[in-house]
Design a protein around this motif. Structure first.
Motif, short mmCIF file in Angstrom:
data_model
loop_
_atom_site.label_atom_id
_atom_site.label_comp_id
_atom_site.label_asym_id
_atom_site.label_seq_id
_atom_site.Cartn_x
_atom_site.Cartn_y
_atom_site.Cartn_z
N LYS A 1 0.84 -1.19 0.00
CA LYS A 1 0.00 0.00 0.00
C LYS A 1 0.88 1.25 0.00
CE LYS A 1 -3.48 0.14 2.75
NZ LYS A 1 -4.33 0.07 3.95
N LYS A 2 1.62 1.44 -1.06
CA LYS A 2 2.45 2.63 -1.17
C LYS A 2 1.63 3.71 -1.87
CE LYS A 2 7.00 0.61 -1.13
NZ LYS A 2 8.29 0.52 -1.77
N THR A 3 1.42 4.78 -1.18
CA THR A 3 0.66 5.88 -1.77
C THR A 3 1.60 7.02 -2.09
OG1 THR A 3 0.20 6.78 0.42
CG2 THR A 3 -1.43 5.26 -0.49
N ASP A 4 1.25 7.75 -3.10
CA ASP A 4 2.04 8.91 -3.49
C ASP A 4 1.54 10.11 -2.70
OD1 ASP A 4 3.87 10.41 -4.80
OD2 ASP A 4 2.65 10.71 -6.59
N ASN A 5 2.27 10.49 -1.68
CA ASN A 5 1.83 11.55 -0.79
C ASN A 5 2.68 12.80 -0.92
OD1 ASN A 5 4.07 10.52 0.38
ND2 ASN A 5 3.21 10.27 2.42
N ASP A 6 3.21 13.04 -2.11
CA ASP A 6 4.04 14.23 -2.31
C ASP A 6 3.23 15.50 -2.13
OD1 ASP A 6 6.28 12.73 -2.79
OD2 ASP A 6 6.07 12.78 -4.98
N ALA A 7 1.97 15.47 -2.56
CA ALA A 7 1.14 16.67 -2.43
C ALA A 7 0.87 16.97 -0.95
CB ALA A 7 -0.17 16.47 -3.17
N GLU A 8 0.66 15.94 -0.15
CA GLU A 8 0.41 16.14 1.27
C GLU A 8 1.66 16.68 1.98
OE1 GLU A 8 -0.96 12.45 2.81
OE2 GLU A 8 -2.82 12.48 1.65
N VAL A 9 2.81 16.19 1.60
CA VAL A 9 4.06 16.67 2.18
C VAL A 9 4.29 18.12 1.82
CG1 VAL A 9 6.57 16.38 2.17
CG2 VAL A 9 5.10 14.37 2.27
N ALA A 10 4.04 18.47 0.56
CA ALA A 10 4.21 19.86 0.13
C ALA A 10 3.24 20.76 0.87
CB ALA A 10 4.00 19.96 -1.37
N LEU A 11 2.00 20.33 1.08
CA LEU A 11 1.01 21.11 1.82
C LEU A 11 1.44 21.30 3.26
CD1 LEU A 11 -1.77 22.48 1.82
CD2 LEU A 11 -2.75 20.29 2.43
N ALA A 12 1.98 20.28 3.89
CA ALA A 12 2.43 20.38 5.28
C ALA A 12 3.60 21.36 5.39
CB ALA A 12 2.82 19.01 5.81
N ILE A 13 4.51 21.32 4.43
CA ILE A 13 5.64 22.25 4.45
C ILE A 13 5.16 23.69 4.26
CG2 ILE A 13 7.72 22.95 3.19
CD1 ILE A 13 8.22 19.97 2.65
N ALA A 14 4.20 23.88 3.33
CA ALA A 14 3.68 25.22 3.09
C ALA A 14 2.96 25.76 4.32
CB ALA A 14 2.74 25.20 1.88
N CYS A 15 2.20 24.90 4.99
CA CYS A 15 1.50 25.34 6.21
C CYS A 15 2.48 25.70 7.31
CB CYS A 15 0.53 24.26 6.69
SG CYS A 15 -0.90 24.04 5.63
N ALA A 16 3.53 24.89 7.45
CA ALA A 16 4.53 25.18 8.48
C ALA A 16 5.25 26.49 8.20
CB ALA A 16 5.52 24.03 8.56
N LEU A 17 5.58 26.72 6.95
CA LEU A 17 6.25 27.99 6.61
C LEU A 17 5.34 29.17 6.80
CD1 LEU A 17 8.25 26.96 3.41
CD2 LEU A 17 9.16 27.47 5.67
N HIS A 18 4.06 29.01 6.45
CA HIS A 18 3.10 30.11 6.60
C HIS A 18 2.86 30.41 8.07
CE1 HIS A 18 -0.15 32.78 5.59
NE2 HIS A 18 -0.98 32.11 6.38
N LYS A 19 2.75 29.39 8.89
CA LYS A 19 2.53 29.60 10.32
C LYS A 19 3.75 30.21 10.98
CE LYS A 19 0.04 27.31 13.89
NZ LYS A 19 -0.62 26.09 14.32
N GLY A 20 4.95 29.84 10.54
CA GLY A 20 6.17 30.39 11.08
C GLY A 20 6.36 31.86 10.70
N ALA A 21 5.83 32.26 9.57
CA ALA A 21 5.99 33.64 9.11
C ALA A 21 5.15 34.60 9.95
CB ALA A 21 5.62 33.77 7.64
N LYS A 22 4.00 34.14 10.50
CA LYS A 22 3.13 35.00 11.29
C LYS A 22 3.69 35.26 12.69
CE LYS A 22 -1.31 34.23 9.11
NZ LYS A 22 -2.68 33.80 9.32
N CYS A 23 4.50 34.35 13.19
CA CYS A 23 5.00 34.50 14.55
C CYS A 23 6.00 35.54 14.62
CB CYS A 23 5.60 33.20 15.07
SG CYS A 23 4.41 31.89 15.26
#
Length: 81
Positions: free
Chosen positions: A59-81
């Protein structure tokens, strides 16, 4: 006194040359046996056994989009602080 030192150097030379010769012979024998094993392995290859207890990762799923979304959210949240 010099005779003892002379005898010690003589024994040292004999011992070190014996070890050197032994190790040299051992290296050549190991290389020769490796070549023999490769030749034998061509005609009678080893059987590869499957591991019964290995986990099946079918059950190998291609989760590149989810990883990219998580990185974008982390960067966006870090920018507000």
């Amino acid at each position: 006194m010099f005779e003892t030192l002379k005898a010690g150097c003589y024994i040292l030379a004999i011992g070190m040359s014996t070890v050197f010769i032994f190790l040299t012979i051992m290296i050549y024998v190991m290389e020769f046996s490796a070549k023999i094993i490769q030749i034998i392995n061509k005609y009678w290859p080893e059987e590869i056994e499957e591991d019964k207890y290995a986990t099946n990762n079918k059950k190998k799923t291609d989760n590149d989009a989810e990883v990219a979304l998580a990185i974008a959210c982390a960067l966006h949240k870090g920018a507000k602080c």
